[in-house]
Design a protein around this motif. Structure first.
Motif, PDB file in Angstrom:
ATOM      1  N   THR A  34      30.790   7.195  69.671  1.00 35.07           N
ATOM      2  CA  THR A  34      31.195   5.753  69.183  1.00 35.07           C
ATOM      3  C   THR A  34      32.373   5.177  69.755  1.00 35.07           C
ATOM      4  OG1 THR A  34      29.986   6.218  67.056  1.00 35.07           O
ATOM      5  CG2 THR A  34      31.881   4.334  67.166  1.00 35.07           C
ATOM      6  N   ARG A  35      33.678   6.259  69.848  1.00 30.37           N
ATOM      7  CA  ARG A  35      34.762   5.696  70.581  1.00 30.37           C
ATOM      8  C   ARG A  35      34.743   5.637  72.080  1.00 30.37           C
ATOM      9  NH1 ARG A  35      39.482   7.856  67.830  1.00 30.37           N
ATOM     10  NH2 ARG A  35      38.842   8.004  65.534  1.00 30.37           N
ATOM     11  N   LEU A  36      33.710   6.065  72.687  1.00 30.72           N
ATOM     12  CA  LEU A  36      33.430   5.796  74.159  1.00 30.72           C
ATOM     13  C   LEU A  36      32.896   4.529  74.096  1.00 30.72           C
ATOM     14  CD1 LEU A  36      32.290   9.373  75.343  1.00 30.72           C
ATOM     15  CD2 LEU A  36      34.421   8.257  76.208  1.00 30.72           C
ATOM     16  N   VAL A  52      40.962   1.753  78.222  1.00 30.64           N
ATOM     17  CA  VAL A  52      40.036   3.054  78.406  1.00 30.64           C
ATOM     18  C   VAL A  52      40.899   4.250  78.088  1.00 30.64           C
ATOM     19  CG1 VAL A  52      38.596   4.113  79.889  1.00 30.64           C
ATOM     20  CG2 VAL A  52      38.642   1.670  80.098  1.00 30.64           C
ATOM     21  N   LYS A  53      40.777   4.673  76.835  1.00 26.98           N
ATOM     22  CA  LYS A  53      41.316   5.767  76.478  1.00 26.98           C
ATOM     23  C   LYS A  53      40.990   7.356  76.707  1.00 26.98           C
ATOM     24  CE  LYS A  53      44.066   7.191  72.296  1.00 26.98           C
ATOM     25  NZ  LYS A  53      44.200   6.981  70.770  1.00 26.98           N
ATOM     26  N   TYR A  54      39.523   7.047  76.808  1.00 26.88           N
ATOM     27  CA  TYR A  54      39.086   8.491  76.753  1.00 26.88           C
ATOM     28  C   TYR A  54      38.331   8.443  78.135  1.00 26.88           C
ATOM     29  CZ  TYR A  54      39.887   8.176  71.853  1.00 26.88           C
ATOM     30  OH  TYR A  54      40.576   7.992  70.586  1.00 26.88           O
ATOM     31  N   ARG A  55      38.404   9.422  78.974  1.00 30.37           N
ATOM     32  CA  ARG A  55      37.783   9.810  80.187  1.00 30.37           C
ATOM     33  C   ARG A  55      36.240  10.138  80.050  1.00 30.37           C
ATOM     34  NH1 ARG A  55      42.838  11.809  81.338  1.00 30.37           N
ATOM     35  NH2 ARG A  55      41.847  14.020  81.348  1.00 30.37           N
ATOM     36  N   MET A  57      33.113  12.608  77.149  1.00 27.36           N
ATOM     37  CA  MET A  57      32.928  13.276  76.134  1.00 27.36           C
ATOM     38  C   MET A  57      34.128  14.383  75.462  1.00 27.36           C
ATOM     39  SD  MET A  57      29.731  15.361  74.645  1.00 27.36           S
ATOM     40  CE  MET A  57      29.816  16.298  73.086  1.00 27.36           C
ATOM     41  N   LEU A  58      34.132  15.270  76.391  1.00 33.17           N
ATOM     42  CA  LEU A  58      35.066  16.364  76.055  1.00 33.17           C
ATOM     43  C   LEU A  58      36.570  15.891  75.843  1.00 33.17           C
ATOM     44  CD1 LEU A  58      35.544  19.517  75.763  1.00 33.17           C
ATOM     45  CD2 LEU A  58      35.601  19.716  78.214  1.00 33.17           C
ATOM     46  N   HIS A  59      36.954  15.154  76.692  1.00 28.31           N
ATOM     47  CA  HIS A  59      38.389  14.509  76.870  1.00 28.31           C
ATOM     48  C   HIS A  59      38.494  13.791  75.441  1.00 28.31           C
ATOM     49  CE1 HIS A  59      41.599  11.485  77.749  1.00 28.31           C
ATOM     50  NE2 HIS A  59      42.129  12.548  77.899  1.00 28.31           N
ATOM     51  N   ALA A  60      37.605  13.030  75.023  1.00 26.54           N
ATOM     52  CA  ALA A  60      37.705  12.306  73.839  1.00 26.54           C
ATOM     53  C   ALA A  60      37.633  13.316  72.676  1.00 26.54           C
ATOM     54  CB  ALA A  60      36.357  11.253  73.530  1.00 26.54           C
ATOM     55  N   ILE A  62      38.942  16.339  72.661  1.00 22.49           N
ATOM     56  CA  ILE A  62      40.260  17.023  72.426  1.00 22.49           C
ATOM     57  C   ILE A  62      41.252  16.082  72.047  1.00 22.49           C
ATOM     58  CG2 ILE A  62      41.849  18.122  73.882  1.00 22.49           C
ATOM     59  CD1 ILE A  62      39.747  19.021  75.603  1.00 22.49           C
ATOM     60  N   LYS A  63      41.073  14.756  72.720  1.00 28.20           N
ATOM     61  CA  LYS A  63      42.383  13.826  72.319  1.00 28.20           C
ATOM     62  C   LYS A  63      42.126  13.334  70.925  1.00 28.20           C
ATOM     63  CE  LYS A  63      44.743  10.105  74.572  1.00 28.20           C
ATOM     64  NZ  LYS A  63      45.754  10.968  75.131  1.00 28.20           N
ATOM     65  N   ILE A  64      40.950  13.119  70.321  1.00 28.09           N
ATOM     66  CA  ILE A  64      40.914  12.837  68.794  1.00 28.09           C
ATOM     67  C   ILE A  64      41.577  14.035  68.055  1.00 28.09           C
ATOM     68  CG2 ILE A  64      39.265  12.325  66.897  1.00 28.09           C
ATOM     69  CD1 ILE A  64      37.434  10.934  69.204  1.00 28.09           C
ATOM     70  N   THR A  65      41.095  15.179  68.261  1.00 26.03           N
ATOM     71  CA  THR A  65      41.561  16.106  67.683  1.00 26.03           C
ATOM     72  C   THR A  65      43.035  16.538  67.598  1.00 26.03           C
ATOM     73  OG1 THR A  65      39.289  17.380  68.076  1.00 26.03           O
ATOM     74  CG2 THR A  65      41.432  18.951  67.276  1.00 26.03           C
ATOM     75  N   GLN A  66      43.593  16.329  68.761  1.00 25.70           N
ATOM     76  CA  GLN A  66      45.046  16.511  68.999  1.00 25.70           C
ATOM     77  C   GLN A  66      45.723  15.390  68.183  1.00 25.70           C
ATOM     78  OE1 GLN A  66      45.461  16.522  73.319  1.00 25.70           O
ATOM     79  NE2 GLN A  66      45.212  18.869  73.231  1.00 25.70           N
ATOM     80  N   GLU A  67      45.397  14.140  68.408  1.00 20.59           N
ATOM     81  CA  GLU A  67      46.204  13.145  67.864  1.00 20.59           C
ATOM     82  C   GLU A  67      45.880  12.654  66.499  1.00 20.59           C
ATOM     83  OE1 GLU A  67      45.307   9.512  70.147  1.00 20.59           O
ATOM     84  OE2 GLU A  67      46.486  10.598  71.900  1.00 20.59           O
ATOM     85  N   GLU A  68      44.591  12.956  65.968  1.00 21.77           N
ATOM     86  CA  GLU A  68      44.210  12.552  64.323  1.00 21.77           C
ATOM     87  C   GLU A  68      43.567  13.715  63.664  1.00 21.77           C
ATOM     88  OE1 GLU A  68      41.451   9.098  64.759  1.00 21.77           O
ATOM     89  OE2 GLU A  68      41.818   8.927  66.778  1.00 21.77           O
ATOM     90  N   GLY A  69      43.577  14.956  64.252  1.00 27.59           N
ATOM     91  CA  GLY A  69      43.049  16.080  63.518  1.00 27.59           C
ATOM     92  C   GLY A  69      41.827  16.297  63.543  1.00 27.59           C
ATOM     93  N   LEU A  70      41.240  17.475  63.175  1.00 28.04           N
ATOM     94  CA  LEU A  70      39.758  17.941  62.971  1.00 28.04           C
ATOM     95  C   LEU A  70      38.873  17.224  62.405  1.00 28.04           C
ATOM     96  CD1 LEU A  70      39.665  21.526  63.307  1.00 28.04           C
ATOM     97  CD2 LEU A  70      38.704  19.841  65.102  1.00 28.04           C
ATOM     98  N   LYS A  71      39.696  16.470  61.132  1.00 34.16           N
ATOM     99  CA  LYS A  71      39.150  15.733  59.978  1.00 34.16           C
ATOM    100  C   LYS A  71      38.529  14.432  60.611  1.00 34.16           C
ATOM    101  CE  LYS A  71      39.967  13.924  55.377  1.00 34.16           C
ATOM    102  NZ  LYS A  71      40.952  13.883  54.308  1.00 34.16           N
ATOM    103  N   ALA A  72      39.255  14.009  61.441  1.00 29.84           N
ATOM    104  CA  ALA A  72      39.045  12.644  62.133  1.00 29.84           C
ATOM    105  C   ALA A  72      37.559  12.369  62.820  1.00 29.84           C
ATOM    106  CB  ALA A  72      40.071  12.088  63.371  1.00 29.84           C
TER     107      ALA A  72
END
Length: 301
Positions: A34-36, A52-55, A57-60, A62-72
């Protein structure tokens, strides 16, 4: 068409249980997809969705996890499970009920055309009924908790209804029904047809391995057929149109307009944005669903 038979509730119940199990197991992949799909919309004013924030699937992930946490990664799981409890239940139950109406012995004389029709009809009916839960799920995945109103799921539904009217809850119902028709039609028909042919050939037996192979093939076919519709559906649901300002954040007039604008501004390739996570989700989703469903069928419930 065979004579009408009493309605069998088992496919409805087992289909709902298997759908909820598959949804929970693959939801993080759906969030990255969805984010992509909502990023890079050059025709939109909101900078959050324009860049274009995410390059990939894998980058999205990792970035979502780092910035918003696994809960996101599970943001929107509540309406998603609610959706599968309604959509999955109605879809599978309707599909197998229609098959029983068209054939005397479903599973013995499989017709790809009949299966395709039954799957498409079941997809349209179930997705139309469950559309409000899909709207909230997409917005929570794309926007996080910002769309949750007072913090509860019911509060979020009420907020959408108050700000955008009842139509807001059925925003994107056109492309959603179109996608559901394609996905359900292809997935269910290809799975049942390939399973039937595999058993007829006696190369494979009715085992978990056979269910795995057939569901994998069905998942790939469904992804190829549905990805452009999925992109349109996601973008239509993510935009907002307030009751008192019909032009507020409304970029796409309808699904056809969204399809044309996306292809014109971002290229035809953009219609397959999120294909890998979509396939990686739809593939495992179908494997989990069909294996779970086939095992539940063996239980005396």
């Amino acid at each position: 068409m065979s004579q009408l038979q009493p309605l069998n509730w088992r496919p409805f119940i087992l289909g709902g249980l298997a759908s909820c199990t598959a949804e929970f197991g693959t939801f993080p992949i759906d969030t990255t997809k969805t984010r992509l799909q909502v990023q890079g919309q050059v025709a939109i004013e909101d900078a959050k969705f324009k860049q274009v924030k995410y390059r990939g699937m894998l980058h999205a992930f990792i970035k979502i996890t780092q910035e918003e946490g696994l809960k996101a990664l599970y943001s929107g799981i509540a309406p998603a499970i609610l959706r599968q409890a309604s959509y999955g239940t109605i879809k599978i139950g309707t599909y197998y009920s229609l098959k029983r109406a068209f054939t005397d012995n479903p599973g013995e004389k499989e017709s790809l055309a009949v299966n395709l029709f039954c799957g498409m009809a079941a997809g349209v009916i179930s997705s139309t009924i469950a559309n409000p839960t899909d709207v909230l799920k997409v917005r929570m995945q794309a926007q996080g908790l910002a769309c949750m109103g007072n913090g509860s799921m019911m509060g979020a539904f009420m907020t959408i209804a108050q700000q955008e009217g009842t139509r807001g809850l059925w925003r994107g119902v056109g492309p959603t029904a179109q996608r559901a028709a394609v996905v359900a039609g292809v997935l269910l028909s290809v799975y049942d047809w390939s399973k039937s042919k595999a058993l007829e050939s006696e190369l494979l037996e009715d085992t978990v391995f056979t269910h795995f192979i057939c569901s994998f093939v069905a998942g790939l076919a469904g992804t190829v057929a549905s990805n452009p519709i999925d992109v349109v559906k996601t973008r239509m649901m993510n935009q907002r149109a307030l009751k008192n300002n019909q032009n507020a954040s409304t970029i796409y007039k309808n699904s056809c307009d969204c399809l044309i604008k996306t292809a014109r501004h971002e290229g035809v390739k953009s219609l397959y944005r999120g294909f890998i996570p979509n396939w990686l989700r739809l593939g495992p989703w179908n494997i989990i669903f069909f294996i779970t469903y086939e095992q539940l069928k063996k239980l005396n419930i």
